[in-house]
Write a protein that holds these residues in place. Structure first.
Motif, PDB file in Angstrom:
ATOM      1  N   CYS A 249       0.713  -1.255   0.128  1.00  0.00           N
ATOM      2  CA  CYS A 249       0.113  -0.002   0.097  1.00  0.00           C
ATOM      3  C   CYS A 249       0.838   1.441   0.088  1.00  0.00           C
ATOM      4  CB  CYS A 249      -0.976  -0.021   1.212  1.00  0.00           C
ATOM      5  SG  CYS A 249      -1.785   1.625   1.487  1.00  0.00           S
TER       6      CYS A 249
ATOM      7  N   SER B 223       0.182   3.903   0.798  1.00  0.00           N
ATOM      8  CA  SER B 223      -0.217   4.981   2.098  1.00  0.00           C
ATOM      9  C   SER B 223       0.260   4.520   3.178  1.00  0.00           C
ATOM     10  CB  SER B 223      -1.572   5.168   2.049  1.00  0.00           C
ATOM     11  OG  SER B 223      -1.904   5.903   3.455  1.00  0.00           O
ATOM     12  N   CYS B 224      -0.187   3.112   3.726  1.00  0.00           N
ATOM     13  CA  CYS B 224       0.274   2.413   5.099  1.00  0.00           C
ATOM     14  C   CYS B 224       1.496   1.668   4.831  1.00  0.00           C
ATOM     15  CB  CYS B 224      -0.965   2.015   5.840  1.00  0.00           C
ATOM     16  SG  CYS B 224      -1.447   0.424   4.939  1.00  0.00           S
TER      17      CYS B 224
ATOM     18  N   CYS C 210      -6.066  -1.390  -0.880  1.00  0.00           N
ATOM     19  CA  CYS C 210      -5.763  -1.533   0.433  1.00  0.00           C
ATOM     20  C   CYS C 210      -7.027  -1.259   1.370  1.00  0.00           C
ATOM     21  CB  CYS C 210      -4.733  -0.658   1.028  1.00  0.00           C
ATOM     22  SG  CYS C 210      -4.216  -0.602   2.807  1.00  0.00           S
TER      23      CYS C 210
ATOM     24  N   THR D  20      -7.520  -0.813   4.238  1.00  0.00           N
ATOM     25  CA  THR D  20      -7.496   0.123   5.546  1.00  0.00           C
ATOM     26  C   THR D  20      -7.617   1.770   5.022  1.00  0.00           C
ATOM     27  OG1 THR D  20      -5.972  -1.253   6.765  1.00  0.00           O
ATOM     28  CG2 THR D  20      -5.994   0.903   7.522  1.00  0.00           C
ATOM     29  N   CYS D  21      -6.977   1.870   3.805  1.00  0.00           N
ATOM     30  CA  CYS D  21      -6.607   3.148   3.379  1.00  0.00           C
ATOM     31  C   CYS D  21      -7.681   3.352   2.151  1.00  0.00           C
ATOM     32  CB  CYS D  21      -5.282   3.404   2.790  1.00  0.00           C
ATOM     33  SG  CYS D  21      -4.125   3.076   3.860  1.00  0.00           S
TER      34      CYS D  21
HETATM   35 ZN    ZN Z   1      -2.963   1.305   3.212  1.00  0.00          ZN
END
Ligand code: ZN
Lengths: 349, 313
Positions: free
Chosen positions: B198, B200-201, B212, B214-215
Motif C-alpha cells: 500500500c 499509504s500505510c 488496501c 485500510t486506506c
Molecule cells: Zn494502506
C-alpha cells in the motif's frame, strides 16, 4: 422529520462491454475517490456507507464485502448493502440521514455483467415456481410489454426506434456512455424489439455523496435537494399486471411529490425503448420536459448502477445549473416491476 | 505486467423448494392434465394461482378449474431459443388468459412463424408426454380454433400430491480474477509469493486484491514475500472434510510470510499436530506440479519473538 438532504457529488465510470483486467473493487475505486475528492471528504468523515450490487452478475459470492476494500473499512465504518440497484441503497442512506444518525453518506453501486450471460442470469430473479423454469430472458419479457403497448395503440416500431436514436444522439454529450451517435436499429432480438430497442450490456460503477442541511451547503455550491423519494412494487406475476401501465411508478411519483410542480428534466431508467413510453405516460411528462439528456439506459445500462446513475445525472444537472427541478427514476425486475422516483431541486439562482 | 487470467466458471444449483397448498394443487393438477386457478374474494380467478391476493393481500385457497384453452393477451417472437426454454425451434412467448381465468399465464406458443401469431388468437395447452408436477408439464401452447374446452370437474383428490419442485439452474461465466490476483497466481507458478504494498500505510497485502482495505487506495507496488514465515495462530482440525485426503487431526494455521503485512492461511505438516505453536517458523512444501504450496513445515529455526508478529494475528 425536517432535515433537508441533498446529493452533493456524483461520479461514474465509463461503461464498457468488458473490464477483464479489473476486479470489481479495481473498477469501483476510481469513482469512490472521485466523489470523495469532489467534496474534500475522507472515508473517516463519512457517517454512513451503503452499496448496491448483485453476486449473480459476475458469479462471485460475497463480492460486496470485497468491494469494501475500495472504501477503506478499517477502522470500522457504519455500512449496509442492498442486493439491487444502488438507487435503493441511496434510499436507505436518505432514511439514515433523515433519522439524524449521520450527516453525510457515501452511496455506491457497481455491476460487471461481462463474465456471464446477462439474459440468462436475469432469469434467476423471476418467480422460481411458475416462471424461472421456462427461462424467459430479459429481452423476451420486455418484448411482451412492447407488443402489449403496440396492440394498445400507444406506440409502434418506428416510434420505438426514434426513442433509441434520440437516446444515443443525446449520449454523444456523455463521455461515460457505452453507445452514442448513430447506431443501427438492427435486427429483431425478440420481436417486436430490435437491437436498437435494447440496452447495451456493460460493466460500470457509480457513486454519490449525500449530505444534510448546512453540511450540504459547505460541500457543494448548488446542492441537489431531495424533495421526496418513494419506491413501489407491482404484483410479481406478469399476467396479473397491465404491462402498458406502471401504477407503481405513478404512486411512487405522487408520494415523492413529483406532481406538485412541473419538472424540467427527467432521468428515466428505461432499459428498453418501449419502457420509456410506459414511464412518460405514468409520470405525465409533457413534451417540454427534457428526458434523459444523458442518453439514459439505451446508451449505457450497467446493471445495479444504472438507476443510481439516473439520480446522479439528475443531480449533476442541478449542480451545474442546467436544471432547477428534476425527476429521477430507477427500476428493477422484469417489465418495470419495481420503481423508485426521486424529486431533486436546486435553490433559486 | 503479467497477463490477466481467465477460466470457465459454472455455477449450478438444484434448489429444492417446497410448495404451499395452492401451488401444490396447481402443479399436481398439471400432472393430471387439469388446470386450477384460485378465486379471490371479489370473484376473480387467478391462473396461475397464488396464495395471497395481489390486490387485497387476503389469503387465498378456493380452487377452481379453468379450461386448457384460452386467448393470447400479448406475445413476442423468439427466433433464437436459448438454453432451458420450452422449445428448441423458434417460438412465440405468450401470455395466455385461459378460458375461465381473469389473469394470464406465461408460456411458449409453437407456431410456424410470427405471421401466424397475433394478440387475441385462440390457443390450447399441449401437454408434455411425461409429467412430474411442474410448470413444464405444459410443453407449450398450440394454435386452436374453437371455444372453451370442457372441464374435467376435478379440483382435488389427486392421489399423491406434488409437495415440492427441484428448480435446477446453471449459469456459465468466464471468471477473471483481475490484474492483482492474476499476478499473484502467475507468481505461484514460479513458486514465488507476490504481494502488493500500500502506498499509504506501507503494509504488504498477500494475496493482493488491488486495494488496501485500510486506506481504500489502489496497491500496485509488487513485493515478493516469504518463502519462510511465522505461525501467528492456529487451530486443530478433528473432522475430516469430504473428498479431502488428509488424515485428522491436522493443524490449520495463519502464517505471516516474511515481509508480508498480514497472514495467509495454510496447513502445517512435518510436525505432530500437538507440537505446533504460535511463533513456529515454517516454510512451504511444494508437491509436483502443484499450483500452490501443499503445506508448510518447520524450518528448524528458533521460534519468532511474540513482538515480531503480534500485529499480524
Ligand atoms: Zn494502506
Amino acid at each position: 422529520m425536517t432535515r433537508d438532504i441533498a446529493v452533493v457529488a456524483f461520479a461514474q465510470t465509463d461503461v464498457l462491454r468488458t473490464t477483464d483486467e479489473l476486479s470489481e473493487v479495481e473498477m469501483l475505486m476510481p469513482v469512490l475517490h472521485s466523489v470523495l475528492d469532489r467534496t474534500g471528504l475522507k472515508t473517516a468523515d463519512i457517517g454512513f456507507t451503503c452499496s448496491g450490487s448483485s453476486d449473480y452478475l459476475a458469479g462471485r459470492a460475497f463480492s460486496f464485502t470485497l468491494a469494501l476494500d475500495g472504501v477503506g473499512a478499517w477502522p470500522p465504518i457504519s455500512e449496509s448493502h442492498v442486493e439491487t440497484d444502488g438507487a435503493w441503497a441511496l434510499y436507505e442512506a436518505w432514511t439514515k440521514l433523515l433519522t439524524g444518525d449521520a450527516d453525510t453518506a457515501l452511496v455506491y453501486s457497481y455491476g460487471k455483467s461481462s463474465p456471464g450471460s446477462l439474459r440468462d442470469v436475469l432469469t434467476r430473479q423471476l418467480d422460481p415456481y411458475y416462471v424461472a423454469p421456462l427461462w424467459p430472458d430479459s429481452v423476451a419479457l420486455a418484448a411482451l410489454q412492447a407488443q402489449a403497448l403496440i396492440d394498445a395503440g400507444a406506440t409502434d416500431e418506428s416510434a420505438l426506434a426514434a426513442i433509441g436514436a434520440r437516446s444515443r444522439q443525446d449520449a454523444t454529450a456523455n463521455p461515460h456512455a457505452q453507445l452514442s451517435g448513430p447506431v443501427r436499429q438492427g435486427d429483431y432480438l425478440v420481436r417486436p424489439l430490435r437491437t436498437g430497442d435494447c440496452p447495451p450490456i456493460g460493466d460500470g460503477a457509480a457513486a454519490v455523496i449525500l449530505a444534510a442541511g448546512q453540511r450540504a451547503r459547505e460541500l457543494c455550491e448548488r446542492p441537489a435537494w431531495i424533495r421526496g423519494i418513494d419506491h413501489r412494487i407491482e404484483a410479481h406475476a406478469l399476467g396479473v399486471r397491465d404491462l402498458t401501465d406502471s401504477p407503481s411508478t405513478r404512486l411512487a411519483a405522487e408520494k415523492a411529490g413529483a406532481f406538485e410542480r412541473p419538472v424540467d428534466t427527467a432521468e428515466l431508467h428505461a432499459p428498453f425503448s418501449a419502457q420509456e413510453v410506459v414511464l412518460r405516460r405514468a409520470l405525465e411528462l409533457g413534451d417540454d420536459v427534457r428526458v434523459n439528456p444523458s442518453g439514459g439506459a439505451l446508451a449505457a445500462n450497467p446493471m445495479m448502477a444504472a438507476g443510481l446513475v439516473r439520480i446522479g445525472e439528475a443531480a449533476a444537472r442541478i449542480h451545474r445549473g442546467a436544471s432547477d427541478r428534476a425527476l429521477a427514476h430507477a427500476t428493477s425486475g422484469p417489465c418495470l416491476q419495481q420503481n423508485l422516483v426521486a424529486v431533486l431541486e436546486g435553490e433559486p439562482r | 505486467m503479467s497477463e490477466v487470467l481467465k477460466a470457465p466458471l459454472v455455477v449450478e444449483f438444484p434448489f429444492t423448494r417446497s410448495l404451499g397448498p395452492v401451488q401444490s394443487a396447481f402443479l399436481t393438477g398439471l400432472r393430471e392434465r387439469v388446470v386450477l386457478g384460485v378465486r379471490t374474494s371479489d370473484g376473480r380467478t387467478l391462473v396461475p394461482p397464488v396464495e395471497y391476493d395481489p390486490v387485497t393481500a387476503d389469503e387465498l385457497h378456493d380452487l377452481a378449474e379453468v379450461a386448457p384453452t384460452g386467448t393470447v393477451t400479448t406475445w413476442a417472437w423468439n427466433h433464437a431459443p436459448r438454453r432451458g426454454q420450452p422449445l428448441t425451434t423458434p417460438f412465440a412467448w405468450v401470455l395466455v388468459r385461459l378460458d375461465g381465468a381473469d389473469t394470464a399465464l406465461l408460456h411458449a406458443l409453437d407456431a410456424p412463424g410470427p405471421d401466424a401469431v397475433r394478440t387475441g388468437m385462440r390457443v390450447r395447452i399441449r401437454w408434455a408426454p411425461e409429467r412430474t408436477g411442474a410448470v413444464t408439464d405444459i410443453a407449450c401452447f398450440e394454435p386452436y380454433d374453437g371455444g372453451p374446452a370442457p372441464l374435467t370437474g376435478r379440483t382435488d383428490g389427486h392421489a399423491g400430491p406434488v409437495t415440492g419442485i427441484v428448480a435446477a439452474a446453471r449459469l456459465d461465466y468466464t471468471y477473471s480474477p483481475g490484474r492483482a490476483q492474476s499476478a499473484y497466481i502467475a507468481g505461484l507458478a514460479d513458486r514465488r509469493t507476490l504481494g502488493e504494498r500500500c502506498p499509504s500505510c506501507r503494509k504488504v497485502y498477500v494475496p493482493p486484491r488491488g486495494a488496501c482495505p485500510t486506506c481504500g487506495v489502489p496497491t500496485a507496488d509488487q513485493v515478493e514475500v516469504g518463502p519462510r514465515g511465522t505461525v501467528t495462530t492456529f487451530c486443530i482440525v478433528n473432522i475430516k472434510a469430504k473428498n479431502l485426503d488428509i488424515e485428522v487431526p491436522y493443524v490449520y494455521a495463519h502464517i505471516a510470510l516474511d515481509g508480508a503485512g498480514l497472514a495467509l492461511h495454510g496447513r502445517i505438516g512435518g510436525i505432530p499436530y500437538d507440537q505446533v505453536r504460535m511463533g513456529l517458523r515454517v516454510e512451504p512444501v511444494w508437491t509436483q506440479d502443484a499450483r500452490y504450496p501443499d503445506h508448510y513445515r518447520p524450518t528448524g529455526e528458533p521460534d519468532a519473538e511474540y513482538d515480531t508478529y503480534k500485529e499480524l494475528l
